[in-house]
Design a protein around this motif. Structure first.
Motif: not given
Length: 263
Positions: A230-243
């Motif tokens: 939908d063009g929105t970004m993944v929650n930044p906390l989820w990205k941080h946890m994934t990295v």
């Protein structure tokens, strides 16, 4: 006139090539781990092919399509003869392109076990300059390890380097203070495998995975910062946890000294 010193020619090392074969039950994290190994190899500029022969979970072929640089065609069906033909063609393709290979024949299926034993896979690979790695995956349930140990003990996958990945993501308790594999570390069968050269490595849990799946995102798109459909970004906390999760997994592999066993 004094002769100028000559620099000896630099010996060109052959390309590093590995064939990693996933051995596990279904939903044991094997397909995801293979995808991570392929991702790391591509990031490092190494040639690698994603050989997806899993009839139930085409994760690798979705991430690395057959028409792409790192994909191969899937087998026509899951029968032994078709799988054998597919494996032969896939190995030939990898050898032709001097590429490493990540092989996913699915989980809980005896086809891969029979195929490996019948083809003397490790001997074939080593004779063609490819080092085999047999990657076993187990969850913390006792029958998960029973399954893995039976295959290892059968001798179908011998003659290569072997890793036992302990997938913490399959732990059913909500508590993260408990070691889900404590019982296994006291099991004499694990000691037997380690004595034979098998290296156990923890595959950490990504506790936000269900939210990524709910957004229809894979971990690699999340790390790359790609937007959702939908063009929105993944929650930044989820990205941080994934990295951090990927970094932790890579740390465990390097700490055990088996990074060279991967593509």
């Amino acid at each position: 006139m004094a002769e100028k010193p000559t620099t000896p020619p630099v010996k060109k090392e052959p390309p590093r090539r590995r064939a990693v074969w996933r051995i596990a039950r279904g939903r044991s994290g094997g397909s995801l781990a293979l995808a991570i190994f392929i991702y790391w190899a591509i990031q490092a500029g190494r040639d690698v092919l994603a050989a997806d022969g899993d009839p139930n979970n085409p994760m690798l072929s979705k991430l690395f399509p057959p028409e792409g640089k790192h994909g191969v065609k899937r087998p026509a069906n899951a029968e032994l003869e078709q799988s054998k033909l597919w494996l032969a063609n896939t190995l030939a393709q990898a050898l032709e392109h001097n590429a490493s290979l990540a092989i996913d024949m699915g989980g809980g299926d005896r086809v891969s076990e029979e195929l490996a034993a019948e083809s003397h896979l490790a001997d074939f690979l080593k004779a063609n300059g490819v080092n085999p790695t047999f990657a076993y995956f187990t969850g913390p349930e006792r029958d998960d390890f029973d399954h893995v140990y039976r295959i290892w003990e059968s001798g179908a996958f011998r003659g290569g380097d072997s890793i036992l990945f302990l997938n913490e993501g399959l732990f059913r308790s909500s508590s993260r203070s408990i070691d889900p594999f404590l019982w296994l570390k006291e099991d004499p069968r694990l000691a037997e495998m380690e004595t034979a050269g098998v290296r156990p490595i923890v595959f950490p849990a990504l506790t936000c995975m269900k939210y990524l799946e709910g957004d229809d995102m894979n971990v690699f798109d999340v790390v790359a910062g790609k937007p959702k459909a939908d063009g929105t970004m993944v929650n930044p906390l989820w990205k941080h946890m994934t990295v951090k999760w990927l970094e932790a997994f890579q740390h465990n592999i390097k700490e055990e000294g088996v990074a060279e066993w991967l593509p």
